[in-house]
Each structure stands twice: as C-alpha cells, then as structure tokens.
Design a protein around this motif. Structure first.
Motif, mmCIF file in Angstrom:
data_model
loop_
_atom_site.group_PDB
_atom_site.id
_atom_site.type_symbol
_atom_site.label_atom_id
_atom_site.label_comp_id
_atom_site.label_asym_id
_atom_site.label_seq_id
_atom_site.Cartn_x
_atom_site.Cartn_y
_atom_site.Cartn_z
ATOM 1 N N THR A 248 -51.864 45.672 34.624
ATOM 2 C CA THR A 248 -50.682 46.530 34.105
ATOM 3 C C THR A 248 -49.521 46.315 34.743
ATOM 4 O O THR A 248 -49.277 45.949 35.830
ATOM 5 C CB THR A 248 -51.077 47.869 34.545
ATOM 6 N N VAL A 249 -48.566 46.196 33.757
ATOM 7 C CA VAL A 249 -47.270 45.825 34.286
ATOM 8 C C VAL A 249 -46.512 47.170 34.651
ATOM 9 O O VAL A 249 -46.269 48.015 33.916
ATOM 10 C CB VAL A 249 -46.320 45.198 33.123
ATOM 11 N N ASP A 250 -45.929 47.210 35.987
ATOM 12 C CA ASP A 250 -45.439 48.635 36.367
ATOM 13 C C ASP A 250 -43.998 48.571 36.061
ATOM 14 O O ASP A 250 -43.245 47.485 36.235
ATOM 15 C CB ASP A 250 -45.463 48.835 37.944
ATOM 16 N N GLY A 258 -47.444 43.353 28.790
ATOM 17 C CA GLY A 258 -48.150 44.089 29.652
ATOM 18 C C GLY A 258 -49.659 43.796 29.330
ATOM 19 O O GLY A 258 -50.002 42.762 28.763
ATOM 20 N N SER A 259 -50.470 44.726 29.951
ATOM 21 C CA SER A 259 -51.959 44.441 29.804
ATOM 22 C C SER A 259 -52.140 44.900 28.287
ATOM 23 O O SER A 259 -51.315 45.527 27.438
ATOM 24 C CB SER A 259 -52.536 45.548 30.596
ATOM 25 N N VAL A 260 -53.478 44.665 27.929
ATOM 26 C CA VAL A 260 -54.173 45.059 26.502
ATOM 27 C C VAL A 260 -53.657 46.567 26.178
ATOM 28 O O VAL A 260 -53.347 46.945 25.245
ATOM 29 C CB VAL A 260 -55.522 44.677 26.235
ATOM 30 N N ASP A 261 -54.057 47.333 27.202
ATOM 31 C CA ASP A 261 -53.737 48.933 26.972
ATOM 32 C C ASP A 261 -52.281 49.103 26.699
ATOM 33 O O ASP A 261 -51.992 50.107 25.709
ATOM 34 C CB ASP A 261 -54.214 49.561 28.060
ATOM 35 N N GLN A 262 -51.531 48.441 27.274
ATOM 36 C CA GLN A 262 -49.832 48.538 27.284
ATOM 37 C C GLN A 262 -49.442 48.053 25.720
ATOM 38 O O GLN A 262 -48.622 48.812 25.176
ATOM 39 C CB GLN A 262 -49.093 48.213 28.460
ATOM 40 N N ILE A 263 -50.112 46.895 25.441
ATOM 41 C CA ILE A 263 -49.707 46.340 24.264
ATOM 42 C C ILE A 263 -50.253 47.428 22.945
ATOM 43 O O ILE A 263 -49.583 47.737 22.090
ATOM 44 C CB ILE A 263 -50.273 44.956 23.865
ATOM 45 N N VAL A 264 -51.425 48.020 23.142
ATOM 46 C CA VAL A 264 -51.880 48.961 22.173
ATOM 47 C C VAL A 264 -51.158 50.135 22.112
ATOM 48 O O VAL A 264 -50.848 50.695 21.107
ATOM 49 C CB VAL A 264 -53.358 49.131 22.475
ATOM 50 N N ASP A 265 -50.828 50.592 23.304
ATOM 51 C CA ASP A 265 -49.844 51.965 23.318
ATOM 52 C C ASP A 265 -48.799 51.680 22.651
ATOM 53 O O ASP A 265 -48.016 52.600 21.677
ATOM 54 C CB ASP A 265 -49.192 52.043 24.712
ATOM 55 N N ASP A 266 -47.842 50.294 22.587
ATOM 56 C CA ASP A 266 -46.660 50.036 21.839
ATOM 57 C C ASP A 266 -46.888 49.896 20.443
ATOM 58 O O ASP A 266 -46.144 50.502 19.555
ATOM 59 C CB ASP A 266 -46.201 48.898 22.580
ATOM 60 N N LEU A 267 -48.059 49.518 20.079
ATOM 61 C CA LEU A 267 -48.581 49.305 18.697
ATOM 62 C C LEU A 267 -48.672 50.896 18.037
ATOM 63 O O LEU A 267 -48.386 50.908 16.906
ATOM 64 C CB LEU A 267 -50.044 48.436 18.499
#
Length: 308
Positions: A248-250, A258-267
């Motif tokens: 995760t990128v802080d 960032g992480s896959v979860d951060q990319i999915v949040d942006d998606l």
C-alpha cells in the motif's frame, strides 16, 4: 449494468512481443476482460527536447524507450483470441498515411470477425511529427479530419471516392471491407477536438486523472452534444495508466498508483461517473508477462467483487 473492463497489451521492452502478446491476450480473455488495447509511442527523444504531453519539465517515462508498433501488437492478439474487442487508445493519426491505415484496420476487423475499435488522437510530440508525420504539427487537426473521412469512405460501399489534401481516390474498389462498421473514438481535450468528436465520431477516450475531472469533462461533452443536435449515444472508454505496487502506498499518491486494493478503489470512484468501459493499462510496472497476468487477474477479480 456492470462497467466493461479492458486490459492494455504488453508493448514495452521487458516483454517478448511475439510470445507475450498472444499469451497475455489469451489469459485476459480467460480472466473475463472484455477488450484488449494498444497505444502508440513512435520514439524516445534523447536528449529530451520537449516535456511529456508538451508540458515543460515533465520527463518522459522510461518505459517509453521501447514501445512495440500498435497494429502489429493488435494483430498478434487478434490471432490468439476469439471474443475480446481489439482497440487502439490511441493511434496518433497524423503519423499514418490515411488510406493505408484505413485498409489495415479494415483487414484486421475482417480477420477478427468484427472486433476492432479505432481510437485516434492528434498527439503532442514534435519529435514524432518530425520523424513520421504526413502533415506539419500545426495541421494536426486537419490531418485527423482527413483520416476519419478516408476511413469512412474506404470502409463503406464500393466504388470508393475521396478528394482530400493527401488522399485522392477517383473511383475504386477497395477491400476487404470490415466485418461491421468500425467505431471511431477520439481522445478529444480541446474545444475544436470535442466538436469534431460530437459531429464525426462514435465515442470518446478520456484519461483517468481523477473522478471529478472526468465527470466534469463528460458533463461538458454531453452538453455540447445536445447543443449541436446529436441524438445518438457517445461511447466512452476511460484509459487508466496504472502503476501497481506490491505494498500500500501511504500519503499522497496519483490516481491508480498503489496496491491492487488502492487501484480498485480508484476504479470504483471513476466507475461512478457512468462511463461504458474502463481500460486498465498495467504493463508499465510488472517485471514480465507472468507478473502482468497475475496482477491483471487480481485487479479484475477484486473490481468485480467490488461491484464494478
């Protein structure tokens, strides 16, 4: 209705184009991606004469040092797949002879059973124009106008006729024809470019630089379409240039970094804008095709699980 998801094909120097493009294309189709995409970068000026996107001081990404020719890449993917659409986001229109490009796209569409999506832009690199363009940089809008006109003519019924600045077709049979009308999408940012899109194209290719910005652009484009009397829908495919990190990128981070979860949040945030499709280009950061396939699978599964 779920947002369609597309994947950028591997074109950069860490990939073996002949082996990895078909491999990643087949894997993406198995994972469930609806479409496969390529982009165009003709050269990497060294030393730099101009910033990225023409912005002074903004460096070109190192990945742009070696980008495989987009239509060769797309042909490799076409031969390896059966269902996924095959799109360009984007071809820099003035770097191509209009008649030849129209024929190439028609042949690719015929060969793939009607899966090509033609995405065009005018580009911004003066070095690429100096090396390859059919028209000067100042005439890039006119070059794109002619390319669209030539494509529509060549893809249409015979006999084909066209009388343009570069292209003169008195009367000719030109084949093969596309399997169906190829949709033309444009990366339109300026006022003139948006009018061209509304009047002459099938869709729009925005870039994911933040959900609010994209939503504002989409609202303005729909308003312009209403003003100009356009009634048919505008197809939309958002390009996302993702930079995946294992952790995760802080703190401060760019969209889709960032992480896959951060990319999915942006998606998820961008999907709320209501566009038809999101093209996720993940190829810049993986070490090789195996890592690209793994990240692409995880992004797809988590995006669908999140209701995208």
């Amino acid at each position: 209705m779920a947002t369609r998801l597309g994947l950028g094909l591997p074109q950069m120097r860490q990939y073996d184009i002949g082996k990895d493009v078909p491999d990643v294309a087949r894997a993406a189709e198995r994972i469930g991606y609806d479409s496969l995409w390529v982009f165009e970068r003709a050269l990497f000026p060294e030393p730099a004469t101009q910033g990225l996107y023409g912005i002074e001081g903004l460096p070109w990404p190192d990945e742009y040092r070696n980008v495989a020719e987009p239509l060769v890449t797309l042909a490799l993917a076409a031969a390896a797949t059966e269902r996924a659409e095959l799109g360009t986001s984007v071809l820099v229109a003035p770097l191509h002879v209009p008649f030849q490009l129209a024929r190439t796209l028609a042949s690719l569409d015929a060969a793939s059973g009607g899966r090509v999506v033609a995405g065009f832009g005018t580009g911004w690199s003066h070095d690429e124009y100096a090396a390859a363009s059919v028209r000067p940089f100042a005439e890039r809008g006119q070059a794109l106008d002619e390319l669209i006109g030539v494509c529509r003519a060549v893809w249409g019924p015979d006999p084909v006729t066209y009388d343009g600045h570069l292209t003169k077709i008195a009367s000719a049979v030109v084949g093969p024809k596309p399997a169906r009308p190829i949709p033309v999408l444009l990366a339109a940012g300026s006022g003139a470019a948006r009018r061209r899109l509304v009047d002459h194209a099938d869709g729009w290719l925005p870039v994911g630089m933040g959900a609010e910005a994209v939503a504002g652009q989409w609202r303005s484009l729909r308003e312009l379409a209403a003003e100009r009397g356009r009634t048919r829908p505008i197809r939309t495919v958002l390009r996302v240039n993702a930079r995946h990190r294992a952790a995760t990128v802080d703190g401060e981070r760019g969209p889709f970094h960032g992480s896959v979860d951060q990319i999915v949040d942006d998606l998820a945030a961008h999907a709320e804008v209501g566009l038809d499709e999101i093209l996720i280009d993940l190829q810049g950061t993986p070490r090789d095709a195996e890592e690209l396939k793994d990240v692409a699978a995880e992004v797809y599964e988590k995006a669908r699980a999140a209701g995208i």
